[in-house]
Scaffold this motif. Structure first.
Motif, PDB file in Angstrom:
ATOM      1  N   VAL A 120       0.817  -1.218   0.000  1.00 32.26           N
ATOM      2  CA  VAL A 120       0.000   0.000   0.000  1.00 32.26           C
ATOM      3  C   VAL A 120       0.852   1.271   0.000  1.00 32.26           C
ATOM      4  CG1 VAL A 120      -1.731   1.306   1.283  1.00 32.26           C
ATOM      5  CG2 VAL A 120      -1.951  -1.167   1.093  1.00 32.26           C
ATOM      6  N   VAL A 121       1.838   1.332   0.872  1.00 36.19           N
ATOM      7  CA  VAL A 121       2.629   2.558   1.009  1.00 36.19           C
ATOM      8  C   VAL A 121       3.571   2.750  -0.178  1.00 36.19           C
ATOM      9  CG1 VAL A 121       4.314   3.776   2.451  1.00 36.19           C
ATOM     10  CG2 VAL A 121       2.448   2.497   3.524  1.00 36.19           C
ATOM     11  N   HIS A 122       4.182   1.662  -0.637  1.00 35.54           N
ATOM     12  CA  HIS A 122       5.193   1.793  -1.688  1.00 35.54           C
ATOM     13  C   HIS A 122       4.674   1.445  -3.089  1.00 35.54           C
ATOM     14  CE1 HIS A 122       8.209   2.714   1.270  1.00 35.54           C
ATOM     15  NE2 HIS A 122       7.797   1.673   1.973  1.00 35.54           N
ATOM     16  N   ILE A 123       4.082   0.279  -3.265  1.00 35.60           N
ATOM     17  CA  ILE A 123       3.633  -0.127  -4.607  1.00 35.60           C
ATOM     18  C   ILE A 123       2.464   0.741  -5.076  1.00 35.60           C
ATOM     19  CG2 ILE A 123       2.647  -1.997  -5.986  1.00 35.60           C
ATOM     20  CD1 ILE A 123       4.349  -3.933  -4.251  1.00 35.60           C
ATOM     21  N   LEU A 124       1.450   0.935  -4.214  1.00 31.58           N
ATOM     22  CA  LEU A 124       0.352   1.838  -4.573  1.00 31.58           C
ATOM     23  C   LEU A 124       0.738   3.302  -4.378  1.00 31.58           C
ATOM     24  CD1 LEU A 124      -2.777  -0.011  -3.103  1.00 31.58           C
ATOM     25  CD2 LEU A 124      -2.022   0.095  -5.485  1.00 31.58           C
ATOM     26  N   ASP A 125       1.918   3.534  -3.829  1.00 30.62           N
ATOM     27  CA  ASP A 125       2.496   4.871  -3.621  1.00 30.62           C
ATOM     28  C   ASP A 125       1.608   5.786  -2.778  1.00 30.62           C
ATOM     29  OD1 ASP A 125       4.586   6.678  -3.851  1.00 30.62           O
ATOM     30  OD2 ASP A 125       3.712   7.622  -5.626  1.00 30.62           O
ATOM     31  N   LEU A 126       1.045   5.226  -1.718  1.00 34.04           N
ATOM     32  CA  LEU A 126       0.200   6.031  -0.843  1.00 34.04           C
ATOM     33  C   LEU A 126       0.991   7.135  -0.158  1.00 34.04           C
ATOM     34  CD1 LEU A 126      -2.777   6.190   0.045  1.00 34.04           C
ATOM     35  CD2 LEU A 126      -2.125   4.910   2.080  1.00 34.04           C
ATOM     36  N   LYS A 127       2.285   6.932   0.038  1.00 32.08           N
ATOM     37  CA  LYS A 127       3.106   7.957   0.698  1.00 32.08           C
ATOM     38  C   LYS A 127       3.120   9.253  -0.109  1.00 32.08           C
ATOM     39  CE  LYS A 127       7.566   6.294  -1.056  1.00 32.08           C
ATOM     40  NZ  LYS A 127       7.047   5.333  -2.003  1.00 32.08           N
ATOM     41  N   THR A 128       2.931   9.152  -1.421  1.00 32.20           N
ATOM     42  CA  THR A 128       2.866  10.337  -2.271  1.00 32.20           C
ATOM     43  C   THR A 128       1.427  10.751  -2.548  1.00 32.20           C
ATOM     44  OG1 THR A 128       4.908   9.647  -3.344  1.00 32.20           O
ATOM     45  CG2 THR A 128       3.609  11.308  -4.485  1.00 32.20           C
ATOM     46  N   VAL A 155       5.384   5.161  12.706  1.00 31.33           N
ATOM     47  CA  VAL A 155       4.623   3.989  12.284  1.00 31.33           C
ATOM     48  C   VAL A 155       3.774   4.376  11.073  1.00 31.33           C
ATOM     49  CG1 VAL A 155       2.830   2.339  12.945  1.00 31.33           C
ATOM     50  CG2 VAL A 155       4.567   3.021  14.598  1.00 31.33           C
ATOM     51  N   ALA A 156       3.863   3.561  10.022  1.00 31.78           N
ATOM     52  CA  ALA A 156       3.088   3.800   8.804  1.00 31.78           C
ATOM     53  C   ALA A 156       1.671   3.266   8.999  1.00 31.78           C
ATOM     54  CB  ALA A 156       3.752   3.123   7.611  1.00 31.78           C
ATOM     55  N   ASP A 157       0.714   4.178   9.106  1.00 23.67           N
ATOM     56  CA  ASP A 157      -0.706   3.828   9.220  1.00 23.67           C
ATOM     57  C   ASP A 157      -1.388   4.190   7.911  1.00 23.67           C
ATOM     58  OD1 ASP A 157      -0.501   2.928  11.847  1.00 23.67           O
ATOM     59  OD2 ASP A 157      -1.020   4.867  12.704  1.00 23.67           O
ATOM     60  N   PHE A 158      -2.338   3.356   7.475  1.00 25.46           N
ATOM     61  CA  PHE A 158      -2.972   3.646   6.187  1.00 25.46           C
ATOM     62  C   PHE A 158      -4.435   3.239   6.114  1.00 25.46           C
ATOM     63  CE2 PHE A 158      -0.913  -0.454   5.864  1.00 25.46           C
ATOM     64  CZ  PHE A 158      -1.912  -1.268   5.335  1.00 25.46           C
ATOM     65  N   LEU A 159      -4.938   2.469   7.046  1.00 26.85           N
ATOM     66  CA  LEU A 159      -6.336   2.041   6.998  1.00 26.85           C
ATOM     67  C   LEU A 159      -7.226   3.082   7.666  1.00 26.85           C
ATOM     68  CD1 LEU A 159      -5.838  -1.691   7.980  1.00 26.85           C
ATOM     69  CD2 LEU A 159      -6.490  -0.830   5.732  1.00 26.85           C
ATOM     70  N   ASN A 160      -8.315   3.416   7.010  1.00 33.62           N
ATOM     71  CA  ASN A 160      -9.283   4.352   7.565  1.00 33.62           C
ATOM     72  C   ASN A 160     -10.664   3.802   7.275  1.00 33.62           C
ATOM     73  OD1 ASN A 160     -11.191   6.876   6.669  1.00 33.62           O
ATOM     74  ND2 ASN A 160     -10.063   7.263   8.550  1.00 33.62           N
ATOM     75  N   MET A 161     -11.460   3.666   8.322  1.00 33.83           N
ATOM     76  CA  MET A 161     -12.796   3.114   8.169  1.00 33.83           C
ATOM     77  C   MET A 161     -13.814   4.048   8.792  1.00 33.83           C
ATOM     78  SD  MET A 161     -11.881  -0.840   9.011  1.00 33.83           S
ATOM     79  CE  MET A 161     -13.237  -1.590   8.135  1.00 33.83           C
ATOM     80  N   SER A 162     -14.881   4.302   8.070  1.00 31.82           N
ATOM     81  CA  SER A 162     -15.971   5.133   8.563  1.00 31.82           C
ATOM     82  C   SER A 162     -17.284   4.430   8.234  1.00 31.82           C
ATOM     83  CB  SER A 162     -15.949   6.515   7.914  1.00 31.82           C
ATOM     84  OG  SER A 162     -14.762   7.197   8.247  1.00 31.82           O
TER      85      SER A 162
END
Length: 156
Positions: A22-30, A114-121
């Motif tokens: 998620v962070v690198h391949i999908l490039d979520l960091k950018t 810590v790399a967090d990326f999941l968000n649920m609503s």
């Protein structure tokens, strides 16, 4: 003791693979945000420098290394304590906590946070917080220990 280590490795590996994906391949960091199944599941990049929900999040190297040392110390103590638990499910739960804690500690070493990326609503309630797979393992493991670590009961 084998169950503790197996599940620690499983939790650690799944978390780290999810972050690479998620962070690198999908490039979520950018990109910073990616709607997956809105509003139920979204990817939102978050860098947690503190504890839970960013608590104690001073942007200092001292805090970072204290939290890494704390994760290592608690993980070591938990392995020592859990190896004598009579129920296999309790040892699995301890392993999930250890794997999640060590995965988050590795993030602090590599990224400084810590790399967090999941968000649920859901249901009109907008959740501003993010979390990661390691947090899920830590929560599930803690839940398991609460219900299955009672040493006075017979093993299942």
């Amino acid at each position: 003791m084998r169950l503790i280590f197996i599940w620690a490795i499983v939790a650690f590996a799944i978390d780290q693979m999810s972050k690479v994906a998620v962070v690198h391949i999908l490039d979520l960091k950018t990109r910073l945000a990616l709607d997956v199944v809105p509003p139920l599941l979204n990817f939102r990049m978050g860098w947690n420098r503190g504890v839970n929900f960013g608590l104690f999040a001073q942007d200092s190297d001292v805090t970072r290394w204290v939290l890494i040392a704390l994760a290592l110390g608690i993980s070591g103590w938990l392995v020592h304590w859990a190896r004598r638990l009579p129920r296999p499910i309790a040892r699995v739960s301890a392993g999930m906590i250890v794997g999640g804690a060590l995965a988050n500690a590795l993030d602090r070493v590599i990224y400084g946070a810590v790399a967090d990326f999941l968000n649920m609503s859901c249901c009109g309630i907008q959740n501003p917080f993010t979390f990661n797979i390691a947090d899920i393992f830590i929560f599930a493991g803690a839940f398991g220990l609460v219900f299955f670590a009672d040493e006075t009961k017979k093993p299942a």
